[in-house]
Design a protein around this motif. Sequence first.
Motif, PDB file in Angstrom:
ATOM      1  N   THR A   1       1.070  -1.271   0.049  1.00 18.70           N
ATOM      2  CA  THR A   1       0.066   0.003   0.233  1.00 18.70           C
ATOM      3  C   THR A   1       0.625   1.357   0.117  1.00 18.70           C
ATOM      4  N   GLY A   2       2.121   1.059   0.415  1.00 15.12           N
ATOM      5  CA  GLY A   2       2.992   2.245   0.364  1.00 15.12           C
ATOM      6  C   GLY A   2       2.999   2.888   1.797  1.00 15.12           C
ATOM      7  N   TYR A   3       2.101   2.429   2.656  1.00 17.43           N
ATOM      8  CA  TYR A   3       2.309   2.761   4.170  1.00 17.43           C
ATOM      9  C   TYR A   3       2.892   1.610   4.806  1.00 17.43           C
ATOM     10  N   PRO A   4       4.187   1.754   5.461  1.00 21.49           N
ATOM     11  CA  PRO A   4       4.993   0.455   5.944  1.00 21.49           C
ATOM     12  C   PRO A   4       4.191  -0.120   7.035  1.00 21.49           C
ATOM     13  N   ILE A   5       3.537   0.711   8.072  1.00 25.13           N
ATOM     14  CA  ILE A   5       2.887  -0.272   9.236  1.00 25.13           C
ATOM     15  C   ILE A   5       1.818  -1.200   8.670  1.00 25.13           C
ATOM     16  N   VAL A   6       1.019  -0.704   7.676  1.00 22.65           N
ATOM     17  CA  VAL A   6       0.045  -1.403   7.184  1.00 22.65           C
ATOM     18  C   VAL A   6       0.521  -2.722   6.358  1.00 22.65           C
ATOM     19  N   ASP A   7       1.747  -2.344   5.605  1.00 21.07           N
ATOM     20  CA  ASP A   7       2.275  -3.419   4.706  1.00 21.07           C
ATOM     21  C   ASP A   7       2.807  -4.591   5.810  1.00 21.07           C
TER      22      ASP A   7
ATOM     23  N   GLY B   1      10.592   1.774  14.262  1.00 17.65           N
ATOM     24  CA  GLY B   1      10.347   1.184  13.078  1.00 17.65           C
ATOM     25  C   GLY B   1      10.916  -0.290  13.137  1.00 17.65           C
ATOM     26  N   ALA B   2      10.884  -0.740  14.410  1.00 18.52           N
ATOM     27  CA  ALA B   2      11.566  -2.333  14.636  1.00 18.52           C
ATOM     28  C   ALA B   2      10.558  -3.209  13.548  1.00 18.52           C
ATOM     29  N   TYR B   3       9.325  -3.116  14.145  1.00 16.56           N
ATOM     30  CA  TYR B   3       8.140  -3.872  13.414  1.00 16.56           C
ATOM     31  C   TYR B   3       8.194  -3.908  11.979  1.00 16.56           C
ATOM     32  N   VAL B   4       8.300  -2.681  11.487  1.00 12.26           N
ATOM     33  CA  VAL B   4       8.408  -2.423  10.018  1.00 12.26           C
ATOM     34  C   VAL B   4       9.607  -3.067   9.208  1.00 12.26           C
ATOM     35  N   ARG B   5      10.510  -2.875   9.929  1.00 12.38           N
ATOM     36  CA  ARG B   5      11.920  -3.436   9.320  1.00 12.38           C
ATOM     37  C   ARG B   5      12.047  -4.912   9.317  1.00 12.38           C
ATOM     38  N   ARG B   6      11.255  -5.636  10.496  1.00  8.71           N
ATOM     39  CA  ARG B   6      11.132  -6.897  10.586  1.00  8.71           C
ATOM     40  C   ARG B   6      10.330  -7.521   9.612  1.00  8.71           C
ATOM     41  N   HIS B   7       9.339  -6.950   8.929  1.00  7.04           N
ATOM     42  CA  HIS B   7       8.482  -7.811   8.069  1.00  7.04           C
ATOM     43  C   HIS B   7       8.506  -6.953   6.649  1.00  7.04           C
ATOM     44  N   VAL B   8       9.005  -5.844   6.488  1.00 13.14           N
ATOM     45  CA  VAL B   8       9.256  -5.141   5.219  1.00 13.14           C
ATOM     46  C   VAL B   8      10.699  -5.073   4.987  1.00 13.14           C
ATOM     47  N   PRO B   9      11.343  -6.248   4.224  1.00 15.78           N
ATOM     48  CA  PRO B   9      12.638  -6.042   4.219  1.00 15.78           C
ATOM     49  C   PRO B   9      13.188  -4.919   3.185  1.00 15.78           C
ATOM     50  N   GLU B  10      12.343  -4.410   2.286  1.00 15.74           N
ATOM     51  CA  GLU B  10      12.845  -3.486   1.484  1.00 15.74           C
ATOM     52  C   GLU B  10      13.245  -2.242   2.018  1.00 15.74           C
TER      53      GLU B  10
ATOM     54  N   ARG C   1      16.848   4.289   8.299  1.00 16.81           N
ATOM     55  CA  ARG C   1      16.998   4.599   9.656  1.00 16.81           C
ATOM     56  C   ARG C   1      16.178   5.591   9.878  1.00 16.81           C
ATOM     57  N   GLY C   2      15.793   5.409  11.454  1.00 17.03           N
ATOM     58  CA  GLY C   2      14.795   6.282  12.073  1.00 17.03           C
ATOM     59  C   GLY C   2      13.406   6.516  11.727  1.00 17.03           C
ATOM     60  N   SER C   3      12.725   7.640  12.060  1.00 16.95           N
ATOM     61  CA  SER C   3      11.403   7.522  11.543  1.00 16.95           C
ATOM     62  C   SER C   3      11.074   7.637  10.098  1.00 16.95           C
ATOM     63  N   ALA C   4      11.917   7.939   9.278  1.00 17.85           N
ATOM     64  CA  ALA C   4      11.899   8.014   7.747  1.00 17.85           C
ATOM     65  C   ALA C   4      11.228   6.422   7.390  1.00 17.85           C
ATOM     66  N   VAL C   5      11.476   5.323   8.239  1.00 16.17           N
ATOM     67  CA  VAL C   5      11.048   4.282   7.679  1.00 16.17           C
ATOM     68  C   VAL C   5       9.639   4.223   7.750  1.00 16.17           C
ATOM     69  N   HIS C   6       8.888   5.035   8.400  1.00 14.93           N
ATOM     70  CA  HIS C   6       7.331   5.205   8.214  1.00 14.93           C
ATOM     71  C   HIS C   6       6.742   6.240   7.007  1.00 14.93           C
ATOM     72  N   ARG C   7       7.842   6.626   6.447  1.00 15.96           N
ATOM     73  CA  ARG C   7       7.483   7.763   5.546  1.00 15.96           C
ATOM     74  C   ARG C   7       8.604   7.520   4.521  1.00 15.96           C
ATOM     75  N   PRO C   8       8.716   6.745   3.867  1.00 20.16           N
ATOM     76  CA  PRO C   8       9.899   6.424   2.789  1.00 20.16           C
ATOM     77  C   PRO C   8       9.885   7.293   1.590  1.00 20.16           C
TER      78      PRO C   8
ATOM     79  N   TYR D   1      10.020  -0.068  -3.288  1.00 19.07           N
ATOM     80  CA  TYR D   1       9.019   0.073  -2.272  1.00 19.07           C
ATOM     81  C   TYR D   1       7.757   1.076  -3.027  1.00 19.07           C
ATOM     82  N   PRO D   2       6.531   0.915  -2.917  1.00 20.02           N
ATOM     83  CA  PRO D   2       5.576   1.767  -3.939  1.00 20.02           C
ATOM     84  C   PRO D   2       5.369   2.711  -3.056  1.00 20.02           C
ATOM     85  N   ALA D   3       4.820   3.889  -3.913  1.00 21.20           N
ATOM     86  CA  ALA D   3       4.276   5.011  -3.215  1.00 21.20           C
ATOM     87  C   ALA D   3       3.103   4.862  -2.687  1.00 21.20           C
TER      88      ALA D   3
END
Length: 457
Positions: free
Chosen positions: A312-318, A402-411, A416-423, A436-438
């Motif tokens: 979806t482009g929203y890392p926490i959802v993905d 962002g540890a949960y996102v990095r665990r499940h979204v390897p892309e 680093r940092g909170s940018a993982v939620h707004r790539p 990773y999609p927009a």
Amino acid sequence: MTTSLVLFTADLRLHDHPPLRAALDEADEIVPLFVRDPAVDAAGFAAPNRLAFLHDCLADLDAALRERGGRLVLRSGDTVEQVREVAATADARTVHVAAGTSAFARRREERLRTALAADRRRLDVHDEVVTALAPGAVTPGSTGHFAVFTPYFRRWSAERLRTPGRAPQAVRVPDAIGSEPLPSRAGVPGTSPGLAAGGERVARARLASWLRSSADAYERRHDDLAADGTSRLSPHLHFGTLSPVEAVHRARARGGPGAEAFVRQLAWRDFHQQVLAARPDAARADYRPRHDRWRTGAAAREDLAAWRDGRTGYPIVDAAMRQLREEGWMHNRGRLLAASFLTKTLYLDWRHGARHFLDLLVDGDVAANQLNWQWVAGTGTDTRPNRVLNPLRQALRYDPEGAYVRRHVPELAAVRGSAVHRPWTLPAPERDRLDYPAPIADLAEASARFRAARGLP
């Protein structure tokens, strides 16, 4: 020599099992029977993850019975026909079964009762085996059901639950009763690679370990996505390898805010069961219609596919959607976020999401799944039906590092940092290397669309 039959359904355990105890108390021998009914599979049970977990549970139950001198009898076919046949062969005068809460289970009980009565046999249905408190045990008045959790929980908490029973020391099964070979999870294709193991031994060990090491932190950490501080006992409660009555008693004995918060979650489970028992149509239809005109068409189908695939482009959802595919399970906060995004950000019918969850969830319980989806969609029992969970705010609150996102979204593992939620905010060269999609939706526009659809200012 007297014989009774115990029909196992969603209660695949020996500890705290009232039907089994009643059968052992009244007869010299018992027949522990499980029937693989094609009608159950046709009703949507036969998802690979649940089948594999079921096979673990049956193997574990058979092993536990054999340790006590017995064995599990497995048959395939229509449940009523198989019970009648086995009861006749064993000359069992009584059949014991745990009370079900779904419309399917209640229809099965009525068919069993009628068929066994015609054979001059009796059906004994036992409450509070698959739930801590039976649906209808507490009501807001002389009839009806609770439609709001808080008053239900108040009444539920005041009820005295029965004392959990021990597992039997010995079980005698008639030699003449034949059984099919037990299936293995290895024979089930299409399972999630990280699917957990099933069975009562696993369930009891997990409960003991979790109460000892994690329960005290549960109240403050159960929404922490990265910490994974939930009990992960929901599959065992769904298959009945763990008694909800015993779980409540043991948590209360542990004491403390964490254990109390855990008991509250068990009460939520009972709450949904009593809603669905009173309103079986809520498995398919809106509990409280909002006259939604959910999006359809090609663009809606593309959005649904992106949501299912975790793109979806929203890392926490993905991350939540990929955890579901990888493990056949999803963190409770992830379920809320994924459901809110589908129904209120994308404005797609909650039934699409509920179906996808049931296709993959090992704990795919119709009451909890459908009614939780309706709660998030605003068509269920939520007293704030139009709340929208902002995935960015939720990510920063429940996965701040962002540890949960990095665990499940390897892309995104290297971000680093909170940018993982707004790539999408990263510089173009770095962003383009991520594969990773927009975002497929603008949050402000989606919120305005939802509010307009619901007739909100």
